[in-house]
Scaffold this active site. Structure first.
Site, PDB file in Angstrom:
ATOM      1  N   GLU A  96      40.712  39.728  38.949  1.00 37.18           N
ATOM      2  CA  GLU A  96      40.826  39.038  38.056  1.00 37.18           C
ATOM      3  C   GLU A  96      40.103  37.488  38.419  1.00 37.18           C
ATOM      4  O   GLU A  96      39.977  37.385  39.215  1.00 37.18           O
ATOM      5  CB  GLU A  96      42.018  38.810  39.236  1.00 37.18           C
ATOM      6  CG  GLU A  96      42.853  39.655  37.529  1.00 37.18           C
ATOM      7  CD  GLU A  96      43.387  39.346  35.988  1.00 37.18           C
ATOM      8  OE1 GLU A  96      42.191  38.776  36.107  1.00 37.18           O
ATOM      9  OE2 GLU A  96      44.299  39.614  35.562  1.00 37.18           O
ATOM     10  N   ASP A  97      40.543  36.202  37.598  1.00 39.71           N
ATOM     11  CA  ASP A  97      39.909  35.818  37.504  1.00 39.71           C
ATOM     12  C   ASP A  97      41.893  34.679  37.878  1.00 39.71           C
ATOM     13  O   ASP A  97      41.158  33.696  38.679  1.00 39.71           O
ATOM     14  CB  ASP A  97      39.462  35.390  36.109  1.00 39.71           C
ATOM     15  CG  ASP A  97      40.740  35.383  35.100  1.00 39.71           C
ATOM     16  OD1 ASP A  97      40.924  36.722  34.776  1.00 39.71           O
ATOM     17  OD2 ASP A  97      40.776  34.755  33.806  1.00 39.71           O
ATOM     18  N   ASP A 100      48.948  34.903  37.754  1.00 36.37           N
ATOM     19  CA  ASP A 100      49.707  33.380  37.119  1.00 36.37           C
ATOM     20  C   ASP A 100      51.365  33.947  37.729  1.00 36.37           C
ATOM     21  O   ASP A 100      51.667  34.381  38.755  1.00 36.37           O
ATOM     22  CB  ASP A 100      49.704  33.292  35.891  1.00 36.37           C
ATOM     23  CG  ASP A 100      50.007  32.105  35.358  1.00 36.37           C
ATOM     24  OD1 ASP A 100      50.957  31.886  35.900  1.00 36.37           O
ATOM     25  OD2 ASP A 100      49.742  31.609  34.058  1.00 36.37           O
ATOM     26  N   LYS A 128      48.597  31.523  41.101  1.00 35.05           N
ATOM     27  CA  LYS A 128      49.452  30.379  40.656  1.00 35.05           C
ATOM     28  C   LYS A 128      50.863  30.701  41.293  1.00 35.05           C
ATOM     29  O   LYS A 128      51.265  31.427  40.897  1.00 35.05           O
ATOM     30  CB  LYS A 128      49.225  30.284  39.375  1.00 35.05           C
ATOM     31  CG  LYS A 128      49.046  29.226  39.259  1.00 35.05           C
ATOM     32  CD  LYS A 128      49.240  29.239  38.059  1.00 35.05           C
ATOM     33  CE  LYS A 128      48.151  27.955  36.446  1.00 35.05           C
ATOM     34  NZ  LYS A 128      48.466  27.971  34.929  1.00 35.05           N
ATOM     35  N   PHE A 149      47.511  23.822  33.814  1.00 31.53           N
ATOM     36  CA  PHE A 149      47.143  24.810  32.815  1.00 31.53           C
ATOM     37  C   PHE A 149      45.051  24.087  33.242  1.00 31.53           C
ATOM     38  O   PHE A 149      44.750  23.445  33.225  1.00 31.53           O
ATOM     39  CB  PHE A 149      47.357  24.864  31.601  1.00 31.53           C
ATOM     40  CG  PHE A 149      46.704  26.157  30.818  1.00 31.53           C
ATOM     41  CD1 PHE A 149      47.371  26.898  30.144  1.00 31.53           C
ATOM     42  CD2 PHE A 149      45.528  25.712  30.481  1.00 31.53           C
ATOM     43  CE1 PHE A 149      46.714  27.826  29.647  1.00 31.53           C
ATOM     44  CE2 PHE A 149      45.350  26.905  29.451  1.00 31.53           C
ATOM     45  CZ  PHE A 149      45.998  28.460  29.427  1.00 31.53           C
ATOM     46  N   ARG A 162      35.686  28.862  27.824  1.00 26.57           N
ATOM     47  CA  ARG A 162      34.816  30.175  28.739  1.00 26.57           C
ATOM     48  C   ARG A 162      33.642  29.404  29.999  1.00 26.57           C
ATOM     49  O   ARG A 162      32.866  29.982  31.070  1.00 26.57           O
ATOM     50  CB  ARG A 162      35.116  31.231  28.169  1.00 26.57           C
ATOM     51  CG  ARG A 162      36.697  31.660  27.528  1.00 26.57           C
ATOM     52  CD  ARG A 162      36.649  33.053  27.561  1.00 26.57           C
ATOM     53  NE  ARG A 162      37.423  33.723  26.340  1.00 26.57           N
ATOM     54  CZ  ARG A 162      37.946  34.113  27.426  1.00 26.57           C
ATOM     55  NH1 ARG A 162      38.829  33.991  28.747  1.00 26.57           N
ATOM     56  NH2 ARG A 162      38.936  34.030  26.722  1.00 26.57           N
TER      57      ARG A 162
HETATM   58  C1  PRP Z   1      44.866  35.932  32.020  1.00 29.87           C
HETATM   59  C2  PRP Z   1      44.386  35.768  33.016  1.00 29.87           C
HETATM   60  C3  PRP Z   1      44.613  37.182  34.086  1.00 29.87           C
HETATM   61  C4  PRP Z   1      46.515  36.942  33.252  1.00 29.87           C
HETATM   62  C5  PRP Z   1      47.706  36.308  34.076  1.00 29.87           C
HETATM   63  O1  PRP Z   1      44.335  36.768  31.078  1.00 29.87           O
HETATM   64  O2  PRP Z   1      42.979  36.314  32.929  1.00 29.87           O
HETATM   65  O3  PRP Z   1      44.329  38.446  33.091  1.00 29.87           O
HETATM   66  O4  PRP Z   1      46.060  36.043  32.344  1.00 29.87           O
HETATM   67  O5  PRP Z   1      48.082  36.042  34.503  1.00 29.87           O
HETATM   68  P1  PRP Z   1      49.657  36.762  34.376  1.00 29.87           P
HETATM   69  O6  PRP Z   1      49.436  37.093  36.074  1.00 29.87           O
HETATM   70  O7  PRP Z   1      50.844  35.964  33.751  1.00 29.87           O
HETATM   71  O8  PRP Z   1      49.653  37.955  34.110  1.00 29.87           O
HETATM   72  P2  PRP Z   1      44.594  36.355  29.556  1.00 29.87           P
HETATM   73  O9  PRP Z   1      46.216  36.857  29.241  1.00 29.87           O
HETATM   74  O10 PRP Z   1      44.672  35.012  29.103  1.00 29.87           O
HETATM   75  O11 PRP Z   1      44.074  37.211  28.531  1.00 29.87           O
HETATM   76  P3  PRP Z   1      41.687  36.850  28.656  1.00 29.87           P
HETATM   77  O12 PRP Z   1      41.778  37.543  30.463  1.00 29.87           O
HETATM   78  O13 PRP Z   1      40.897  37.329  27.816  1.00 29.87           O
HETATM   79  O14 PRP Z   1      41.675  35.361  28.266  1.00 29.87           O
END
Ligand code: PRP
Length: 173
Positions: A96-97, A100, A128, A149, A162
């Site tokens: 995962e990146d 949150d 986070k 953010f 990105r």
């Molecule tokens: C973001 C991020 C994680 C997720 C984390 O993805 O890449 O997958 O949110 O959030 P959480 O811990 O609150 O669930 P996003 O839904 O923005 O999609 P993307 O990766 O396609 O930008």
């Protein structure tokens, strides 16, 4: 107009990814793990990580969409692209990146466990913890960051930024 300001430099990222890769390599000797990237945000991190791992492994992806306020996932998570690889008995490393609230990831991990992999671990470049709504254990954590953010290195705001090589805060100009 928002203005990205560098928070974690490309050099700090490179060092952290190398440290994570070293730990992961030691734990997966002769295990041919399946790395699962969560699209889209993880694709830059995953592509750097696998080249530093430089060991036998496989890669698959899932894509989720969560219906929330735009900057926060709601927990109402829909998987819109699932794995093509059978995972029963496999050593799984989810990449995962950012973690949150943890809501999208914990729902996916629950689903994965039902398919009886040999093991599941999680590597997340950014954490986070102040935003967590459900507990998530990160086996290979990168940077712990405050509740601001961030964009770049795969992470977006409204699909922008990105491509930035550094991880940046978004400031209002
Ligand atoms: C973001 C991020 C994680 C997720 C984390 O993805 O890449 O997958 O949110 O959030 P959480 O811990 O609150 O669930 P996003 O839904 O923005 O999609 P993307 O990766 O396609 O930008």
């Amino acid at each position: 107009m928002e203005n990205p300001r560098v928070f974690i430099t490309r050099e700090q990222i490179r060092q952290k990814v190398a440290e994570l890769a070293e730990r992961i390599r030691q734990d997966y000797v002769n295990k041919n793990p399946l790395l699962i990237g969560i699209l889209k945000g993880s694709f830059v991190f995953l592509s750097d990580l696998i080249r530093l791992l430089d060991m036998p492994l496989e890669v698959d992806f899932i894509r989720m969409s969560s219906y929330g306020s735009g900057t926060e996932s709601s927990g109402d998570v829909e998987v819109i692209q699932y794995l093509r690889t059978a995972i029963e008995g496999r050593e799984i490393l989810v990449v995962e990146d950012i973690v949150d609230t943890g809501l999208s990831l914990s729902s996916f991990l629950d689903r994965l466990r039902q398919e009886k992999p040999a093991s599941i671990r999680l590597c997340a470049l950014l954490d986070k913890p102040s935003r967590r709504k459900t507990p998530v254990h990160i086996d290979y954590p990168g940077f712990t960051i405050p509740d601001r953010f961030v964009v770049g290195y795969g992470l977006d705001f409204d699909e922008k930024y990105r491509y930035l090589p550094d991880i940046c805060y978004l400031e209002e100009e």
